[in-house]
Design a protein around this motif. Structure first.
Motif, PDB file in Angstrom:
ATOM      1  N   ASP B 253       0.827  -1.204   0.000  1.00  0.00           N
ATOM      2  CA  ASP B 253       0.000   0.000   0.000  1.00  0.00           C
ATOM      3  C   ASP B 253       0.869   1.265   0.000  1.00  0.00           C
ATOM      4  OD1 ASP B 253      -2.487   1.530   0.422  1.00  0.00           O
ATOM      5  OD2 ASP B 253      -1.548   1.975   2.356  1.00  0.00           O
ATOM      6  N   ILE B 254       1.924   1.261   0.797  1.00  0.00           N
ATOM      7  CA  ILE B 254       2.825   2.418   0.828  1.00  0.00           C
ATOM      8  C   ILE B 254       3.474   2.611  -0.546  1.00  0.00           C
ATOM      9  CG2 ILE B 254       4.984   3.311   1.819  1.00  0.00           C
ATOM     10  CD1 ILE B 254       4.181   1.854   4.444  1.00  0.00           C
ATOM     11  N   CYS B 255       3.878   1.495  -1.163  1.00  0.00           N
ATOM     12  CA  CYS B 255       4.542   1.575  -2.473  1.00  0.00           C
ATOM     13  C   CYS B 255       3.624   2.185  -3.535  1.00  0.00           C
ATOM     14  CB  CYS B 255       5.012   0.188  -2.915  1.00  0.00           C
ATOM     15  SG  CYS B 255       6.319  -0.440  -1.852  1.00  0.00           S
ATOM     16  N   VAL B 256       2.352   1.871  -3.462  1.00  0.00           N
ATOM     17  CA  VAL B 256       1.373   2.456  -4.382  1.00  0.00           C
ATOM     18  C   VAL B 256       1.133   3.917  -4.024  1.00  0.00           C
ATOM     19  CG1 VAL B 256      -1.057   2.394  -5.129  1.00  0.00           C
ATOM     20  CG2 VAL B 256       0.209   0.248  -4.737  1.00  0.00           C
ATOM     21  N   TYR B 258       2.780   6.202  -2.393  1.00  0.00           N
ATOM     22  CA  TYR B 258       3.792   7.245  -2.565  1.00  0.00           C
ATOM     23  C   TYR B 258       3.874   7.772  -3.994  1.00  0.00           C
ATOM     24  CZ  TYR B 258       5.286   8.402   1.967  1.00  0.00           C
ATOM     25  OH  TYR B 258       5.296   8.933   3.220  1.00  0.00           O
ATOM     26  N   GLY B 259       3.234   7.075  -4.928  1.00  0.00           N
ATOM     27  CA  GLY B 259       3.088   7.643  -6.258  1.00  0.00           C
ATOM     28  C   GLY B 259       2.087   8.770  -6.244  1.00  0.00           C
ATOM     29  N   THR B 260       0.882   8.459  -5.791  1.00  0.00           N
ATOM     30  CA  THR B 260      -0.186   9.468  -5.820  1.00  0.00           C
ATOM     31  C   THR B 260       0.066  10.590  -4.825  1.00  0.00           C
ATOM     32  OG1 THR B 260      -1.354   7.953  -4.389  1.00  0.00           O
ATOM     33  CG2 THR B 260      -2.006   7.983  -6.693  1.00  0.00           C
ATOM     34  N   LEU B 261       0.588  10.249  -3.654  1.00  0.00           N
ATOM     35  CA  LEU B 261       0.862  11.261  -2.632  1.00  0.00           C
ATOM     36  C   LEU B 261       1.804  12.316  -3.167  1.00  0.00           C
ATOM     37  CD1 LEU B 261       0.424  11.793   0.489  1.00  0.00           C
ATOM     38  CD2 LEU B 261       2.637  10.707   0.801  1.00  0.00           C
ATOM     39  N   PHE B 262       2.870  11.830  -3.796  1.00  0.00           N
ATOM     40  CA  PHE B 262       3.879  12.746  -4.273  1.00  0.00           C
ATOM     41  C   PHE B 262       3.343  13.587  -5.430  1.00  0.00           C
ATOM     42  CE2 PHE B 262       7.977  13.705  -6.420  1.00  0.00           C
ATOM     43  CZ  PHE B 262       8.516  14.446  -5.386  1.00  0.00           C
ATOM     44  N   LEU B 263       2.553  12.951  -6.266  1.00  0.00           N
ATOM     45  CA  LEU B 263       1.938  13.699  -7.358  1.00  0.00           C
ATOM     46  C   LEU B 263       1.055  14.801  -6.806  1.00  0.00           C
ATOM     47  CD1 LEU B 263       0.863  11.011  -9.963  1.00  0.00           C
ATOM     48  CD2 LEU B 263       2.621  12.767 -10.194  1.00  0.00           C
ATOM     49  N   PHE B 264       0.326  14.463  -5.757  1.00  0.00           N
ATOM     50  CA  PHE B 264      -0.579  15.427  -5.150  1.00  0.00           C
ATOM     51  C   PHE B 264       0.198  16.621  -4.594  1.00  0.00           C
ATOM     52  CE2 PHE B 264      -2.700  16.989  -1.307  1.00  0.00           C
ATOM     53  CZ  PHE B 264      -3.863  17.476  -1.871  1.00  0.00           C
ATOM     54  N   ILE B 265       1.256  16.326  -3.857  1.00  0.00           N
ATOM     55  CA  ILE B 265       2.079  17.401  -3.285  1.00  0.00           C
ATOM     56  C   ILE B 265       2.626  18.284  -4.395  1.00  0.00           C
ATOM     57  CG2 ILE B 265       4.241  17.880  -2.038  1.00  0.00           C
ATOM     58  CD1 ILE B 265       3.749  15.196  -0.545  1.00  0.00           C
ATOM     59  N   THR B 271       4.211  22.100  -9.494  1.00  0.00           N
ATOM     60  CA  THR B 271       5.430  21.589 -10.145  1.00  0.00           C
ATOM     61  C   THR B 271       5.184  20.165 -10.639  1.00  0.00           C
ATOM     62  OG1 THR B 271       6.248  20.777  -8.051  1.00  0.00           O
ATOM     63  CG2 THR B 271       6.982  22.967  -8.733  1.00  0.00           C
ATOM     64  N   PHE B 272       3.955  19.910 -11.027  1.00  0.00           N
ATOM     65  CA  PHE B 272       3.566  18.585 -11.467  1.00  0.00           C
ATOM     66  C   PHE B 272       4.472  18.086 -12.589  1.00  0.00           C
ATOM     67  CE2 PHE B 272       1.287  15.811 -14.311  1.00  0.00           C
ATOM     68  CZ  PHE B 272       0.710  14.892 -13.460  1.00  0.00           C
ATOM     69  N   SER B 273       4.959  16.903 -12.418  1.00  0.00           N
ATOM     70  CA  SER B 273       5.762  16.306 -13.487  1.00  0.00           C
ATOM     71  C   SER B 273       5.528  14.804 -13.483  1.00  0.00           C
ATOM     72  CB  SER B 273       7.243  16.613 -13.256  1.00  0.00           C
ATOM     73  OG  SER B 273       8.032  15.640 -13.880  1.00  0.00           O
ATOM     74  N   SER B 274       4.949  14.300 -14.541  1.00  0.00           N
ATOM     75  CA  SER B 274       4.588  12.883 -14.554  1.00  0.00           C
ATOM     76  C   SER B 274       5.826  11.997 -14.566  1.00  0.00           C
ATOM     77  CB  SER B 274       3.699  12.574 -15.755  1.00  0.00           C
ATOM     78  OG  SER B 274       4.460  12.687 -16.936  1.00  0.00           O
ATOM     79  N   SER B 275       6.954  12.538 -15.025  1.00  0.00           N
ATOM     80  CA  SER B 275       8.155  11.703 -15.076  1.00  0.00           C
ATOM     81  C   SER B 275       8.765  11.559 -13.686  1.00  0.00           C
ATOM     82  CB  SER B 275       9.184  12.322 -16.016  1.00  0.00           C
ATOM     83  OG  SER B 275       9.662  13.529 -15.468  1.00  0.00           O
ATOM     84  N   GLU B 276       8.245  12.276 -12.713  1.00  0.00           N
ATOM     85  CA  GLU B 276       8.823  12.219 -11.382  1.00  0.00           C
ATOM     86  C   GLU B 276       7.917  11.557 -10.360  1.00  0.00           C
ATOM     87  OE1 GLU B 276      12.189  12.419 -12.049  1.00  0.00           O
ATOM     88  OE2 GLU B 276      12.054  13.017  -9.948  1.00  0.00           O
ATOM     89  N   LYS B 277       7.054  10.666 -10.818  1.00  0.00           N
ATOM     90  CA  LYS B 277       6.247   9.874  -9.883  1.00  0.00           C
ATOM     91  C   LYS B 277       7.168   9.142  -8.915  1.00  0.00           C
ATOM     92  CE  LYS B 277       2.727   8.659 -13.265  1.00  0.00           C
ATOM     93  NZ  LYS B 277       2.234   7.536 -14.063  1.00  0.00           N
ATOM     94  N   SER B 278       6.773   9.050  -7.665  1.00  0.00           N
ATOM     95  CA  SER B 278       7.657   8.390  -6.707  1.00  0.00           C
ATOM     96  C   SER B 278       7.036   7.138  -6.108  1.00  0.00           C
ATOM     97  CB  SER B 278       8.075   9.361  -5.616  1.00  0.00           C
ATOM     98  OG  SER B 278       6.927   9.783  -4.935  1.00  0.00           O
TER      99      SER B 278
END
Lengths: 561, 561
Positions: B253-256, B258-265, B271-278
Motif C-alpha cells: 500500500d505504501i509503495c502504491v 507514494y506515487g499518488t501522494l507525491f503527485l498530489f504534493i 510543479t507537477f511532473s509525470s516523469s517524477e512519480k515516486s
C-alpha cells in the motif's frame, strides 16, 4: 614449455590505470571472504548459507558421450564413424558412444563431484575446472609472461560484458573491426561506450588503419583516446577473416607503443601525466580457435593432398595460428575461451586468461552476477575432458571438429565454385585479400565449353561481377559482397541489403544481412551490400540452394538445385 | 485459478517511468531478431552461427534422482527414506532413486532435448522451461493481475543485478532491510546506487519505518527519492524474519500510495511532473519460500502435534505465507524465484515474474550477459520436474524439503533451549517480535533444581542476559544478538563483533558476523552485536557445539558437547 622456461618469462607489467571506476569500487564480497575459514579442517561451519548436498535430488549422472575420434581428422582418407558427409547420403551408422559417471559424492577429493560442483563456491568454479583451464592454456596457448591467471566465466558474452565493465567508463571508446559481433555492440552501447571501427582486410583488423585511427585521434573532438580493443581474431564474426602471426605482432606492437608514444608527446609538451597513458588492452574473443580450416583447396586438387595421420597432438596444436597470448609479454591481453563451439553453446562456460590484477577484478564482477558457471556443466564437461578422455583424446576431439568444419567449409566453397563462374580478383580488389585470394563470382554461362582454367577466367572477366568473397580459413562464415543492384528500385526507407534479404527469405533462404554487423552507424547508406553465410549447421540440401541472378531485376535470387 | 477468473483480473498499469537510462537504451539484439524467421518451416537457415547438434559430444543423460517422497513431510510420524535425523545415528539406508533420461534428439517436439537446450536460443530458455515457469507461478503464487510474464534468469544474484541495472540510475536510492544479503550490497554500490536501511522487527521490514523514511525524505539533502525496494520477505537473510500477509499488504500500500501522494504534493505546488512519480517497485528476492517451517514448538509439545498426512498439494501450498504477487494488482512486483534452495545452488537458474514491459527489458539485458541458463541445467531440471515427477510429485518434494528444514530448525532451537536457560523477553524487547516470541538466553545454572517453567523463568530473569533471538519460521538462519561484552578490552580498530567472531573461530565454530549484513555504513560502531547462525548444512556434531559464556572475560566461548 618446461618449468625452467616459464620461470624465465617476464612478469606482467602494472596496468592498473586501465581499471574502470566501477571495477575500482568493487569490494571483495564479504560472504565470499569467509571461504578461507570454511576450508580449515575441523571447523564447524554454521556461517555460510549452504544447503546440504544430501538434499540435492540428483544422485548420479551416467553420460553417454561420443568417442573422441568420432569425427575424422582434416583431409583424412578414412571415413569417420558418422561424419556429416555420410549423413548426407542417409548412410550414417549409429554414433559410437561410451558411458561415464559423475557422482554426488566422489570417492577421492581429486575427482569432481556434484556435492561440490552444485554447491555455492567461488566464482572461479571447482578446483578441477580451474586445474583444467590452467593446464590447457599452458599447453595450447603458451602465454609469453609468467604470472597469467585463468578464471571461469559463463560464456564469452558474459566474459565480454565483464571486460567492458572492468575496463571502460561511460563515454570511453573501444576500437573494433568495422564489422563485428552484434552482441558486443548491444552490450557496449547501452553502457555509454563508443565503438570505433577499424578497417578490415582478408586478415581481419588492418594494422595500418588502427595506426591511422590512433594517430589522428583528437581528444577535443572525439573524446578520451581509446584504451581498449575488442577483436575476434580467428574466423572473425561476420567476415570470417583470420589474423596471422605477423598481423597480430603488428597490432600488439601498436597497442604497446601508443602508451610510450603518447607519454613522449605529453612529456615534450610538459603535460606529462602517468594516469593518462594511452596504451591499449586487447580483448581477444576467440571462440573459433579450433575451427581453423586452413587454406581452401579446390575440390579437384584436394584428392591429391596428404592426409593428416599424425598422432602427436602437438603437431596439430603447432599447426594452428597462435593466440595473442603467445606474444603477450606484458599481460595486456584478456583472452576469452568458450566451450560453445567445441562442446555446445548451452554449456554457458568458458574462461579468461589475463594478468592477476585483472583476473581478481573480473572475479569480483562475477560474484555479483552469475557466480560460478552451472554445476551440471562443470561436472559433465570436466569429467568428460579430464577423466573420460584425458587431454590427448580431448585434443583428438578438437581435431575431429576441425575436420568436420573443414568439410563443411569445403562443401560450401565447392558449391559456390560449381554454381558460379569464379575467378580471382585483380588490382585493388585483390589487395584487399592481404595474402588471401579474393574470388569474384559471375553468373555461369548456360553452356560452358571452355576447359582451360586461364581461358575460362579470361572469358568471364569482362562480365558484370555478381559477388565476391574470400574462402575462409577458419570459423563458420563466408562473407559475400554483392556488386549488383544498381538498377533496383527501393521502397522508401528500404536499403538494398534489406531488399535482397527479403527477396531471398521469401524464396526460402535465410542469410544474415551485413548491416547487422556494421559498427559505423554514421553511414546510413551501406558502404557495401554484404551478407554473412553460415556453413556450420545448414542441412546438406541447404548447400545446394544458392544465390543466382535474376536477369530481369539484376538482383540476386535463390534457386533450388 | 480458472481461466475465467484470470481474465477478470486487471491488467498491469504503465510503470515505464521506472526504467533506467541503461534499460531504455538497450536495443533488441539484431541477431536474436532473426529468431522469428528461423522458426518458419521449410526455410534454409544459413543466417545464425549455430553449431550442428550432431557435433555436441553428449548423446544421452541417464539421471539417478531421489524419489520425490525421499524426505518426510513436516511433523510426519513415519520415517523418511533417509532423513537427516537418521543419518545422525549412522543408520541411514541408501537413498532410493529412480532413473530418467534426456536425449540429444527427442522423439516429440514437446519433450525437452539437448539438441535444443544446448543450442543458442532466446535468453528466456527452452519452450518447456518457459511452460513450467508459467504453470508453477500460476498454481503457487496466483498473481493478482492478468498480463504477468515469467522469464528465465541464471539465479537470483543474476536476477537482482539485472533488476538494479533495469530500474536504477547511478545516484538513485534503493530501500532495503537494515540488515540484508551482502551480495545485493556488493552489486548495487559499485553501480552508484545508495542503499537506504529500513528498520526490521520480527516480521522483517517495518512498514512504520518505511513510511518514516519516505515521508521525511528530503531530495535536497538525500538526492532523488527512492523508487525501488529490495526485500527478502521470507526467512530473510540474515535475520530469518518472515513478512506475514498484513505486513505485505501494508508495505504494498505504501509503495502504491507514494506515487499518488507525491503527485498530489507536486500538483499543489504547481510543479507537477509525470516523469517524477515516486511510487515504488518491489524486488521480491524469495529463495526461501518453500522453506517455511512455521512457528517453533518446543520439543516436549511437538510429540502431541498432529502429523501432516494430507495428500492434496493445494493444502500445503495454501498453508504457505503468500508471495507479494498475490497482492500485486498493478504489476509493480518483480519476483525472483530460484532453484538454488529447492534443487541445488549450482543449477544457476531461476525466473522473474513481472509485468510484460519489465520482462522485455530484463530479457534484453540477459542477451548481453549470460543469455539463457545452462542447457544441462535446463535439461536435467525440466525433465525431472515435468516428466519424471510431474507437478504433484514436485510439490511433494518441496514438502519433504519443508520437513527437512523444519527438523533442522527444531534441532537448532531445541539445542539452544537445552544449553541455555531461555525465557521470553518482556516490554520493549518483546514488542520487537511483532507477534513472534523474542527469547532471551541466560547462562544455565550449574545445577538446576527448578522444575516449574514459570518458576524457572522468574529465577533467570534477574541475571545478565547472554543473547536473544526469535525462533525463525522460515529459511536457514537464526539471528542472535549478544547482550554481553561491555568489559571486553578491544584491540585498536577491532569491533566487539570481530572480537567475538575470532574467539569463536579459534575455538572451532564459524558463525557469520552481523556487521557483514549491515546496510548503514555511517554507523561505525555496531548498533548491535549480532550473528547469523545457519542450520541448513551443519553436521549433527555442529549442533551440539554451541556458545557458552566465559566467566573470566564475560565473553561468549565455544564448548564442545
Amino acid at each position: 614449455m618446461s618449468e625452467e622456461k616459464v620461470s624465465s618469462l617476464p612478469k606482467s607489467i602494472d596496468l592498473s590505470h586501465h581499471l574502470s571506476n566501477l571495477a575500482k569500487s568493487r569490494n571483495v564480497s564479504p560472504l565470499k571472504d569467509l571461504q578461507k575459514y570454511i576450508q580449515r579442517p575441523g571447523l564447524i561451519q554454521m556461517a555460510g548459507g549452504l544447503p546440504d548436498p544430501t538434499l540435492f535430488p540428483i544422485e548420479t549422472l551416467h553420460i553417454d558421450a561420443l568417442v573422441s575420434n568420432s569425427f575424422a581428422k582434416k583431409n583424412a582418407k578414412s571415413s569417420s564413424f558418422f561424419g556429416w558427409i555420410w549423413s548426407m547420403f542417409g548412410g550414417a551408422p549409429a554414433p559410437k558412444t561410451e558411458t561415464y559417471t559423475v557422482n554426488k559424492f566422489a570417492a577421492t577429493p581429486e575427482e569432481i563431484d556434484m556435492a561440490h560442483a552444485l554447491q555455492y563456491s567461488s566464482a572461479g568454479g571447482t578446483t578441477q575446472l580451474q586445474a583444467f583451464f590452467r593446464e590447457f592454456t599452458q599447453k595450447v596457448y603458451t602465454p609469453a609472461y609468467a604470472d597469467w591467471i585463468t578464471l571461469a566465466h559463463c560464456g564469452n558474452t558474459d566474459g565480454t560484458t565483464r571486460c567492458f565493465a572492468t575496463f571502460c567508463n561511460p563515454g570511453d571508446s573501444v576500437v573494433v573491426e568495422e564489422w563485428t559481433y552484434p552482441s558486443a555492440l548491444s552490450t557496449a552501447r547501452p553502457m555509454g561506450i563508443k565503438m570505433v571501427p577499424v578497417k578490415v582486410d582478408g586478415q581481419g583488423m588492418a594494422a595500418v588503419d588502427l595506426e591511422r585511427v590512433l594517430s589522428t585521434w583528437d581528444e577535443n573532438v572525439q573524446g578520451r583516446r581509446p584504451r581498449v580493443m575488442y577483436t575476434v581474431p580467428i574466423g572473425q564474426n561476420p567476415t570470417g577473416a583470420t589474423m596471422g602471426t605477423e598481423r597480430k605482432l603488428a597490432i600488439y606492437d601498436i597497442c604497446v607503443r601508443y602508451g610510450t608514444l603518447f607519454l613522449f608527446i605529453n612529456f615534450s609538451l610538459s603535460t606529462f601525466s602517468s594516469s593518462e597513458k594511452s596504451d591499449m588492452l586487447i580483448i581477444e574473443d576467440d571462440p573459433y580457435y579450433f575451427l581453423q580450416e586452413g587454406t581452401y583447396v579446390p575440390k579437384s586438387l584436394r584428392a591429391k593432398m596428404q592426409s593428416q595421420n599424425e598422432d602427436d597432438p602437438m603437431v596439430f596444436l603447432n599447426s594452428l595460428t597462435p593466440s595473442y597470448l603467445k606474444f603477450d609479454y606484458q599481460g595486456r591481453v584478456i583472452r576469452l575461451d568458450s566451450f560453445s563451439k567445441i562442446i555446445a553453446p548451452g554449456s554457458r562456460m568458458g574462461w579468461f586468461t589475463c594478468n592477476p590484477l585483472f583476473a581478481e577484478r573480473l572475479e569480483r564482477h562475477g560474484e555479483t552476477n552469475t557466480q560460478a558457471p552451472c554445476g551440471f556443466s562443470q561436472s559433465i564437461i570436466v569429467q568428460l575432458i579430464t577423466k573420460q578422455w584425458g587431454m590427448k583424446k580431448f585434443i583428438r576431439w578438437l581435431q575431429g571438429l576441425q575436420g568436420e568444419y573443414t568439410s563443411r567449409r569445403d562443401f560450401m566453397v565447392d558449391t559456390l565454385y560449381e554454381l558460379f563462374d569464379v575467378a580471382p580478383a585483380t588490382g585493388e580488389a585483390a589487395a584487399f585479400g592481404a595474402g588471401l585470394p579474393v574470388m569474384t563470382a559471375y553468373l555461369k554461362e548456360p553452356t560452358n565449353t571452355i576447359t582451360s582454367i586461364s581461358e575460362k577466367y579470361k572469358a568471364v572477366a569482362s562480365k558484370t561481377p555478381l559477388f565476391s568473397f574470400i574462402p575462409p580459413t577458419a570459423g563458420m562464415f563466408v562473407w559475400i559482397k554483392f556488386h549488383v543492384g544498381q538498377n533496383v528500385i527501393l521502397k522508401p526507407g528500404e536499403t538494398l541489403t534489406m531488399h535482397i534479404f527479403t527477396d531471398l527469405a521469401e524464396e526460402g533462404l535465410l542469410i544474415a544481412p551485413g548491416t547487422m554487423f556494421n559498427v559505423d552507424e554514421s553511414i546510413i547508406l551501406e558502404r557495401e551490400v554484404a551478407f554473412r553465410i553460415s556453413f556450420s549447421s545448414g542441412t546438406h540440401t541447404g548447400y545446394k540452394v544458392l544465390i543466382t541472378n535474376d536477369s530481369k531485376s539484376k538482383c540476386p535470387r535463390v534457386s533450388r538445385f
